[in-house]
Write an enzyme that holds these catalytic residues in place. Structure first.
Site, PDB file in Angstrom:
ATOM      1  N   LYS A   1       0.849  -1.199   0.000  1.00  0.00           N
ATOM      2  CA  LYS A   1       0.000   0.000   0.000  1.00  0.00           C
ATOM      3  C   LYS A   1       0.882   1.246   0.000  1.00  0.00           C
ATOM      4  CE  LYS A   1      -3.874  -2.266   2.269  1.00  0.00           C
ATOM      5  NZ  LYS A   1      -4.639  -2.575   3.472  1.00  0.00           N
TER       6      LYS A   1
ATOM      7  N   GLN B   1      -4.870  -1.392   9.642  1.00  0.00           N
ATOM      8  CA  GLN B   1      -4.726  -2.707   9.012  1.00  0.00           C
ATOM      9  C   GLN B   1      -5.328  -3.794   9.907  1.00  0.00           C
ATOM     10  OE1 GLN B   1      -3.652  -3.153   5.898  1.00  0.00           O
ATOM     11  NE2 GLN B   1      -3.970  -5.358   6.018  1.00  0.00           N
TER      12      GLN B   1
ATOM     13  N   ASP C   1     -11.027   3.103   3.917  1.00  0.00           N
ATOM     14  CA  ASP C   1     -11.334   1.676   3.791  1.00  0.00           C
ATOM     15  C   ASP C   1     -12.843   1.432   3.710  1.00  0.00           C
ATOM     16  OD1 ASP C   1      -9.485  -0.368   3.588  1.00  0.00           O
ATOM     17  OD2 ASP C   1      -8.942  -0.328   5.708  1.00  0.00           O
TER      18      ASP C   1
END
Ligand code: GUN
Length: 287
Positions: free
Chosen positions: A54, A98, A121
């Site tokens: 990422k 994460q 997200d």
């Protein structure tokens, strides 16, 4: 029939080049560089790889990234305090925690601490709710990537039978909602579904996100189906395969994604999309 293979890597590359241009323009016009903060708690090896990928994708596209690394035993309060600081930082347009988190941390509590306008997200309950009513600004990255692939390949959605195999919060459920919004007839299958093939054979578009290598064979699909394989499974011999028996199914499908090189490259691309969109909206809100 032999399927045309959807080249997710090439589509992702094209989109990333477009985003890079928009980022240059945003900086030139408004002096704003999109910024993302990634919080990584512990040292889960898969998470380490995802986060590294990422961050390098951000660097290549011109997005500023900040990695907040915390030890596996970091108290929940520290994770929340880091999120509070990032929520208040105007240089940060996206915050990503994460997953998975260590077991002592309450995941919903952490995700709901993220400012909804920075939830790139799309995992905050508000954004999940927005997806349900059909007006989300941060679609979750993996199903959003699938949607972009289908759009790129001009696959008609409206009125089609879509079968989604897998009902996770990250892929299956949001995928189903996004395709419903596009007026498909959607069926979700999951671990407890009996006679999976009876459902998958109805699909004009089959999206598989079950995490079971080789789950879908040619006898389970109809001729001409569009197959999107979200699975990423590492076999004991080291090979990376999806949930679909690619060699078997590709002779019956009209379009199919490979693994690797199908959906995978699109997931991070959509994270870049969401972060850039957030930065652009932050500028628009000021003028
Ligand atoms: N872990 C596995 N997939 C994801 C994802 O899309 N976002 C985050 N934050 N964690 C993940």
């Amino acid at each position: 029939m032999t399927a045309r293979i959807i080249d997710g890597k090439a589509i992702a590359k094209k989109l990333r080049a477009e985003y890079a241009e928009r980022i240059v323009a945003l900086k030139a016009k408004h002096g704003v560089v999109p910024g993302i903060a990634v919080i990584l708690v512990g040292d889960n090896p898969a998470s380490e790889v995802y986060v590294r990928n990422k961050i390098s994708a951000c660097r290549e596209t011109g997005i500023h990234s900040e990695l907040v690394r915390l030890p596996a035993d970091a108290p929940e309060a520290e994770v929340l305090a880091r999120i509070d600081a990032l929520n208040a930082d105007p240089a940060v347009h996206g915050i990503l925690v994460q997953l998975p988190l260590p077991p002592h941390i309450d995941v919903p509590k952490v995700l709901e601490r993220i400012d909804v306008s920075k939830d790139v997200d799309g995992f905050h309950l508000y954004n999940v709710g927005a997806l349900v009513v059909g007006n989300t600004v941060f679609p979750p990255c993996t199903p959003f990537g699938v949607q972009k692939l289908l759009e790129h390949e001009n696959v008609p959605i409206e009125g089609r039978n879509v079968v989604v195999v897998g009902a996770s919060n990250i892929v299956g459920k949001p995928m189903a909602l996004m395709l419903m919004k596009q007026e498909a007839t959607v069926c979700i299958c999951h671990k407890k579904t009996r006679n999976l093939g009876m459902f998958t054979r109805l699909a004009d578009i089959l999206v598989v996100a079950a995490g079971v290598p080789g789950l879908i064979s040619a006898d389970m699909v109809k001729e001409g189906v569009v197959v999107i394989d979200v699975g990423i499974n590492r076999l004991p011999d080291g090979r990376l395969v999806g949930d679909v028996d690619f060699e078997d199914v590709r002779h019956k499908a009209s379009l199919i994604t490979p693994v690797p090189g199908g959906v995978g490259p699109m997931t991070i691309t959509m994270l870049l999309h969401n972060t850039l969109g957030s930065a652009e909206r932050s500028v628009a809100a000021k003028v």
